[in-house]
Motif scaffolding. Sequence first.
Motif, PDB file in Angstrom:
ATOM      1  N   VAL A  35       0.831  -0.969  -0.068  1.00 11.27           N
ATOM      2  CA  VAL A  35      -0.193  -0.141  -0.049  1.00 11.27           C
ATOM      3  C   VAL A  35       1.028   1.187   0.132  1.00 11.27           C
ATOM      4  O   VAL A  35       1.423   1.594   1.112  1.00 11.27           O
ATOM      5  N   ALA A  36       0.836   1.987  -1.040  1.00  9.85           N
ATOM      6  CA  ALA A  36       1.808   3.072  -1.136  1.00  9.85           C
ATOM      7  C   ALA A  36       1.149   4.327  -0.435  1.00  9.85           C
ATOM      8  O   ALA A  36       0.082   4.656  -1.132  1.00  9.85           O
ATOM      9  N   GLY A 196       3.547  -2.781   9.239  1.00  7.49           N
ATOM     10  CA  GLY A 196       4.703  -2.637   8.778  1.00  7.49           C
ATOM     11  C   GLY A 196       4.915  -1.410   7.896  1.00  7.49           C
ATOM     12  O   GLY A 196       3.940  -1.222   7.028  1.00  7.49           O
ATOM     13  N   MET A 197       5.658  -0.394   8.274  1.00  8.00           N
ATOM     14  CA  MET A 197       6.017   0.766   7.393  1.00  8.00           C
ATOM     15  C   MET A 197       7.379   0.799   6.722  1.00  8.00           C
ATOM     16  O   MET A 197       8.079  -0.113   6.695  1.00  8.00           O
ATOM     17  N   SER A 198       7.679   1.926   6.216  1.00  8.52           N
ATOM     18  CA  SER A 198       8.936   2.232   5.795  1.00  8.52           C
ATOM     19  C   SER A 198      10.267   1.552   6.490  1.00  8.52           C
ATOM     20  O   SER A 198      11.129   0.835   5.631  1.00  8.52           O
ATOM     21  N   GLY A 199      10.201   1.766   7.620  1.00  5.83           N
ATOM     22  CA  GLY A 199      11.411   1.350   8.372  1.00  5.83           C
ATOM     23  C   GLY A 199      11.456   0.160   8.906  1.00  5.83           C
ATOM     24  O   GLY A 199      12.516  -0.559   9.643  1.00  5.83           O
ATOM     25  N   ASP A 200      10.284  -0.518   8.828  1.00  7.64           N
ATOM     26  CA  ASP A 200      10.009  -2.028   9.479  1.00  7.64           C
ATOM     27  C   ASP A 200       9.189  -2.975   8.765  1.00  7.64           C
ATOM     28  O   ASP A 200       8.884  -4.103   9.091  1.00  7.64           O
ATOM     29  N   PHE A 201       8.832  -2.954   7.439  1.00  8.20           N
ATOM     30  CA  PHE A 201       8.106  -3.823   6.818  1.00  8.20           C
ATOM     31  C   PHE A 201       8.650  -5.026   6.868  1.00  8.20           C
ATOM     32  O   PHE A 201       8.166  -6.077   6.244  1.00  8.20           O
ATOM     33  N   LEU A 207       6.793 -11.742  10.060  1.00  6.60           N
ATOM     34  CA  LEU A 207       5.857 -12.142  11.047  1.00  6.60           C
ATOM     35  C   LEU A 207       4.362 -12.194  10.531  1.00  6.60           C
ATOM     36  O   LEU A 207       3.525 -12.229  11.384  1.00  6.60           O
ATOM     37  N   GLY A 208       4.163 -12.251   8.993  1.00  5.60           N
ATOM     38  CA  GLY A 208       2.950 -12.586   8.389  1.00  5.60           C
ATOM     39  C   GLY A 208       2.032 -11.380   7.775  1.00  5.60           C
ATOM     40  O   GLY A 208       1.084 -11.462   7.590  1.00  5.60           O
ATOM     41  N   ALA A 209       2.631 -10.032   7.866  1.00  7.50           N
ATOM     42  CA  ALA A 209       1.931  -8.836   7.233  1.00  7.50           C
ATOM     43  C   ALA A 209       1.214  -9.433   5.892  1.00  7.50           C
ATOM     44  O   ALA A 209       1.978  -9.930   4.933  1.00  7.50           O
ATOM     45  N   THR A 210       0.234  -8.941   5.519  1.00 14.28           N
ATOM     46  CA  THR A 210      -0.527  -9.263   4.210  1.00 14.28           C
ATOM     47  C   THR A 210      -0.558  -7.988   3.448  1.00 14.28           C
ATOM     48  O   THR A 210      -0.852  -7.723   2.476  1.00 14.28           O
ATOM     49  N   HIS A 211      -0.491  -6.785   4.381  1.00 15.42           N
ATOM     50  CA  HIS A 211      -0.571  -5.312   3.699  1.00 15.42           C
ATOM     51  C   HIS A 211       0.535  -4.644   4.549  1.00 15.42           C
ATOM     52  O   HIS A 211       0.686  -4.322   5.679  1.00 15.42           O
ATOM     53  N   ILE A 212       1.405  -4.053   3.643  1.00 13.82           N
ATOM     54  CA  ILE A 212       2.431  -3.117   4.289  1.00 13.82           C
ATOM     55  C   ILE A 212       2.164  -1.821   3.840  1.00 13.82           C
ATOM     56  O   ILE A 212       1.977  -1.484   2.613  1.00 13.82           O
ATOM     57  N   ARG A 213       2.313  -0.805   4.705  1.00 17.81           N
ATOM     58  CA  ARG A 213       1.932   0.583   4.379  1.00 17.81           C
ATOM     59  C   ARG A 213       3.239   1.524   4.184  1.00 17.81           C
ATOM     60  O   ARG A 213       3.992   1.968   5.044  1.00 17.81           O
ATOM     61  N   VAL A 214       3.919   1.847   3.262  1.00 14.70           N
ATOM     62  CA  VAL A 214       5.134   2.232   2.801  1.00 14.70           C
ATOM     63  C   VAL A 214       5.195   3.750   1.978  1.00 14.70           C
ATOM     64  O   VAL A 214       4.374   3.727   0.804  1.00 14.70           O
TER      65      VAL A 214
END
Length: 226
Positions: A35-36, A196-201, A207-214
């Motif tokens: 997700v940008a 999860g975002m820019s620094g930790d995605f 650990l199972g993220a399905t959507h990361i917000r970067v």
Amino acid sequence: MENTESRNTAFEDIGQRISKAAKASRRSVSDIELVAISKTRTADEIRPLLDRGHRVFGENRVQEAAGKWPELRQDYADVELHLVGQLQSNKAADAVELFDAIHSIDRLSLVKALAKAMDKLDRRIPCFVQVNIGEESQKGGCAIEDTASLISQAQAAGIKVAGLMCVPPSNVSPAPYFALLAKLAKGNGLKGLSMGMSGDFESAIMLGATHIRVGTALFGERSSAG
């Protein structure tokens, strides 16, 4: 031109890092949605990513999104727009009309407002329940102990609960908080994990993220003016 090239390079780099983290955790990269986060970014800043074929974007505020995305969607009709910021109940109808997913359900009053708006507009969109995973008073999200109840209330209201969302405390390792959110989701029969975002995605993916917000890693640092 230079900014466009740098964003293209950043997009490629993020894609490679997602693939590497997925492979390390024995997951399919197709199960991870990037997700940008385009909050505070202008249409001209967003277009290069759209031209590269990316279609999933996130915004923090209904009003800001309404000011730029309707026009962008005239050229890119297949955009999927996610609301990742806090949502006021009186903006529920606007959010349901504009967005394709909402990541920030955190209270019963918002559940009721969203359910009413979805019924009125005859539009059902998936939602994530936001959990205040670090128990921080300044952050949104429901209390950990209230998560199961809020999930049930949302489902009873006819809202499709896609999963859970969190923003871990800053300046500490996010991994324990991601693991806790994954445990909560599994315990409530949910597969979606917006974390999860820019620094930790990469940690989030492990650990199972399905959507990361970067956002920053894709668009660069925001200017001091905004």
